[in-house]
Design a protein around this motif. Structure first.
Motif, PDB file in Angstrom:
ATOM      1  N   SER A  92       0.872  -1.180   0.000  1.00 37.34           N
ATOM      2  CA  SER A  92       0.000   0.000   0.000  1.00 37.34           C
ATOM      3  C   SER A  92       0.908   1.229   0.000  1.00 37.34           C
ATOM      4  N   TYR A  93       0.366   2.401   0.329  1.00 40.87           N
ATOM      5  CA  TYR A  93       1.178   3.609   0.317  1.00 40.87           C
ATOM      6  C   TYR A  93       2.429   3.426   1.189  1.00 40.87           C
ATOM      7  N   GLY A  94       3.593   3.670   0.598  1.00 41.86           N
ATOM      8  CA  GLY A  94       4.851   3.524   1.314  1.00 41.86           C
ATOM      9  C   GLY A  94       5.545   2.204   1.092  1.00 41.86           C
ATOM     10  N   GLY A  95       4.827   1.195   0.581  1.00 40.34           N
ATOM     11  CA  GLY A  95       5.438  -0.095   0.281  1.00 40.34           C
ATOM     12  C   GLY A  95       5.927  -0.139  -1.160  1.00 40.34           C
ATOM     13  N   VAL A  96       6.578  -1.244  -1.528  1.00 42.23           N
ATOM     14  CA  VAL A  96       7.146  -1.328  -2.872  1.00 42.23           C
ATOM     15  C   VAL A  96       7.303  -2.783  -3.310  1.00 42.23           C
ATOM     16  N   GLU A  97       7.066  -3.016  -4.590  1.00 43.47           N
ATOM     17  CA  GLU A  97       7.485  -4.258  -5.245  1.00 43.47           C
ATOM     18  C   GLU A  97       8.682  -3.927  -6.129  1.00 43.47           C
ATOM     19  N   TRP A  98       9.804  -4.625  -5.898  1.00 45.19           N
ATOM     20  CA  TRP A  98      11.019  -4.490  -6.705  1.00 45.19           C
ATOM     21  C   TRP A  98      11.218  -5.799  -7.451  1.00 45.19           C
ATOM     22  N   MET A  99      11.363  -5.721  -8.761  1.00 43.78           N
ATOM     23  CA  MET A  99      11.562  -6.921  -9.554  1.00 43.78           C
ATOM     24  C   MET A  99      12.728  -6.673 -10.524  1.00 43.78           C
ATOM     25  N   LYS A 100      13.872  -7.283 -10.242  1.00 45.70           N
ATOM     26  CA  LYS A 100      15.035  -7.183 -11.116  1.00 45.70           C
ATOM     27  C   LYS A 100      14.926  -8.291 -12.159  1.00 45.70           C
ATOM     28  N   ALA A 101      14.521  -7.915 -13.376  1.00 41.38           N
ATOM     29  CA  ALA A 101      14.339  -8.904 -14.434  1.00 41.38           C
ATOM     30  C   ALA A 101      15.674  -9.469 -14.898  1.00 41.38           C
ATOM     31  N   ALA A 102      16.672  -8.590 -15.066  1.00 38.16           N
ATOM     32  CA  ALA A 102      18.048  -8.989 -15.402  1.00 38.16           C
ATOM     33  C   ALA A 102      18.077  -9.984 -16.565  1.00 38.16           C
ATOM     34  N   ALA A 103      18.492 -11.237 -16.305  1.00 37.08           N
ATOM     35  CA  ALA A 103      18.663 -12.215 -17.377  1.00 37.08           C
ATOM     36  C   ALA A 103      17.356 -12.595 -18.056  1.00 37.08           C
ATOM     37  N   GLY A 104      16.229 -12.360 -17.395  1.00 33.73           N
ATOM     38  CA  GLY A 104      14.945 -12.647 -18.027  1.00 33.73           C
ATOM     39  C   GLY A 104      13.916 -13.206 -17.062  1.00 33.73           C
ATOM     40  N   PRO A 137      17.825 -13.010 -11.852  1.00 31.75           N
ATOM     41  CA  PRO A 137      16.665 -12.183 -11.466  1.00 31.75           C
ATOM     42  C   PRO A 137      16.382 -12.265  -9.971  1.00 31.75           C
ATOM     43  N   GLU A 138      15.662 -11.247  -9.487  1.00 27.57           N
ATOM     44  CA  GLU A 138      15.366 -11.160  -8.058  1.00 27.57           C
ATOM     45  C   GLU A 138      14.079 -10.365  -7.857  1.00 27.57           C
ATOM     46  N   SER A 139      13.255 -10.807  -6.928  1.00 22.82           N
ATOM     47  CA  SER A 139      12.057 -10.066  -6.543  1.00 22.82           C
ATOM     48  C   SER A 139      12.089  -9.784  -5.051  1.00 22.82           C
ATOM     49  N   GLN A 140      11.655  -8.576  -4.687  1.00 22.49           N
ATOM     50  CA  GLN A 140      11.530  -8.203  -3.281  1.00 22.49           C
ATOM     51  C   GLN A 140      10.209  -7.474  -3.084  1.00 22.49           C
ATOM     52  N   TYR A 141       9.573  -7.744  -1.948  1.00 20.90           N
ATOM     53  CA  TYR A 141       8.311  -7.097  -1.599  1.00 20.90           C
ATOM     54  C   TYR A 141       8.463  -6.517  -0.201  1.00 20.90           C
ATOM     55  N   PHE A 142       8.222  -5.221  -0.059  1.00 24.04           N
ATOM     56  CA  PHE A 142       8.337  -4.572   1.235  1.00 24.04           C
ATOM     57  C   PHE A 142       7.038  -3.833   1.554  1.00 24.04           C
ATOM     58  N   GLU A 143       6.428  -4.213   2.679  1.00 26.16           N
ATOM     59  CA  GLU A 143       5.262  -3.466   3.141  1.00 26.16           C
ATOM     60  C   GLU A 143       5.714  -2.103   3.666  1.00 26.16           C
ATOM     61  N   ALA A 144       4.756  -1.201   3.803  1.00 27.77           N
ATOM     62  CA  ALA A 144       5.078   0.180   4.177  1.00 27.77           C
ATOM     63  C   ALA A 144       5.881   0.259   5.472  1.00 27.77           C
ATOM     64  N   LYS A 145       5.615  -0.614   6.411  1.00 30.67           N
ATOM     65  CA  LYS A 145       6.297  -0.560   7.708  1.00 30.67           C
ATOM     66  C   LYS A 145       7.796  -0.814   7.579  1.00 30.67           C
ATOM     67  N   SER A 146       8.226  -1.399   6.449  1.00 32.61           N
ATOM     68  CA  SER A 146       9.643  -1.725   6.263  1.00 32.61           C
ATOM     69  C   SER A 146      10.404  -0.672   5.476  1.00 32.61           C
ATOM     70  N   ILE A 147       9.702   0.341   4.968  1.00 29.38           N
ATOM     71  CA  ILE A 147      10.354   1.373   4.165  1.00 29.38           C
ATOM     72  C   ILE A 147      10.548   2.619   5.031  1.00 29.38           C
ATOM     73  N   PRO A 148      11.794   3.061   5.209  1.00 27.77           N
ATOM     74  CA  PRO A 148      12.070   4.188   6.114  1.00 27.77           C
ATOM     75  C   PRO A 148      11.674   5.527   5.498  1.00 27.77           C
ATOM     76  N   GLN A 149      11.501   6.518   6.362  1.00 31.03           N
ATOM     77  CA  GLN A 149      11.119   7.859   5.940  1.00 31.03           C
ATOM     78  C   GLN A 149      12.189   8.873   6.323  1.00 31.03           C
ATOM     79  N   SER A 150      12.284   9.918   5.497  1.00 30.61           N
ATOM     80  CA  SER A 150      13.059  11.111   5.815  1.00 30.61           C
ATOM     81  C   SER A 150      12.126  12.292   5.603  1.00 30.61           C
ATOM     82  N   GLY A 151      11.624  12.862   6.691  1.00 27.74           N
ATOM     83  CA  GLY A 151      10.632  13.925   6.565  1.00 27.74           C
ATOM     84  C   GLY A 151       9.386  13.409   5.865  1.00 27.74           C
ATOM     85  N   PRO A 152       8.916  14.102   4.822  1.00 30.02           N
ATOM     86  CA  PRO A 152       7.692  13.668   4.133  1.00 30.02           C
ATOM     87  C   PRO A 152       7.937  12.580   3.101  1.00 30.02           C
TER      88      PRO A 152
END
Length: 296
Positions: A92-104, A137-152
């Motif tokens: 959700s807001y603040g979280g992220v899906e990272w998908m390194k496709a790389a070789a395919g 290739p590599e996939s990572q999923y981080f919920e909002a609670k795992s992503i740090p903030q700097s100000g806004p």
């Protein structure tokens, strides 16, 4: 950082675009246009959908990538991931899906839309350096609670003001998800060497020497100067901002691939073809919750 005593537009905007809209998706940047001057940032889609059309957005078919990484953030709404190596959770807001496709890889259904009235998201592509473009290739999923903030700002990728993202992205790239409240001002000082910079606005208004509205993307002049921003409106302004050390390689493009050389592109597309065969042989890989994990 608040900047109530500083004039705006220290870093000028040199280009503003509304992109090209097809249904719920607006393409703000492609590797053949703005991606040429903003690389390693080479592609950006903004998707917005509401009501009965929310679930229809999840009908995208499985498709391949190589040589790049995709980054998905959601300014509004939420999506569910459920994959064997990462477990299950909600982006959700603040979280992220990272998908390194790389070789395919083949992907497109590793997250499913939850029961939300509206969904707004950005999908970004990053061109990878030669040492990573045909790597594992590599996939990572981080919920909002795992992503740090700097100000806004949520530090989605990279490091800002001593705050480090957990995403395993290449060095020299920052990607922030920011909310400025009504009348709030904020300055982003890019790290040394980050001469590429841009932002895209999902909601509200921004002023940075020029006025920006919902759905627009702004490209900043190359350099090291700070980016001064103000929200002149009465509602929150929600946007993504990217800065990076320039990607020094030419872009060699396939239908879903971005590489640094013709040889690397050929290798990636050959791997994609091989994966298509094994994907067909694997049959139905859908999880109990309805997701289909990335095939690599």
């Amino acid at each position: 950082m608040n900047t109530n005593n500083r004039a705006l537009s220290e870093r000028p905007v040199i280009h503003v675009t509304e992109g090209h809209t097809h249904g719920p998706i607006t393409r703000l940047m492609s590797p053949s246009d703005l991606g040429q001057i903003l690389k390693p940032f080479v592609f950006l889609d903004l998707f917005k959908v509401g009501g009965v059309n929310v679930q229809a957005l999840g009908s995208m078919p499985l498709h391949p990538h190589s040589g790049l990484a995709t980054v998905t953030v959601l300014p509004e709404g939420s999506m569910r991931f459920d994959v064997p190596e990462s477990g299950a959770g909600t982006i959700s807001y603040g979280g992220v899906e990272w998908m390194k496709a790389a070789a395919g890889v083949w992907h497109g259904k590793e997250m499913i839309i939850e029961n939300v009235p509206r969904l707004t998201g950005f999908q970004l592509w990053l061109a990878l350096p030669p040492e990573l473009e045909n790597s594992q290739p590599e996939s990572q999923y981080f919920e909002a609670k795992s992503i740090p903030q700097s100000g806004p700002a949520h530090v989605i990728i990279g490091e800002y003001q001593g705050i480090q993202s957990p995403v395993n992205a290449p060095k020299g790239i920052n990607y922030l998800l920011v909310t400025l409240k009504a009348k709030e001002r904020w300055t982003y000082q890019p790290p040394a060497g980050h001469s590429v910079a841009w932002l895209a606005l999902a909601k509200g208004q921004l002023s940075t020497g020029v006025s920006l509205k919902t759905g627009e993307m702004a490209v900043f002049a190359p350099g090291s100067a700070a980016i001064d921003l103000e929200n002149p409106g009465e509602e929150d302004a929600v946007f993504v901002l990217g800065s990076a050390v320039p990607h020094p390689h030419s872009l060699h493009l396939g239908s879903y691939s971005v590489h640094t050389s013709a040889e690397a592109l050929e290798m990636g597309e050959r791997r994609i073809t091989e994966l298509a065969r094994t994907l067909r042989e694997a049959g139905d890989r859908r999880t109990a919750s309805g997701t289909i994990p990335v095939w690599r």
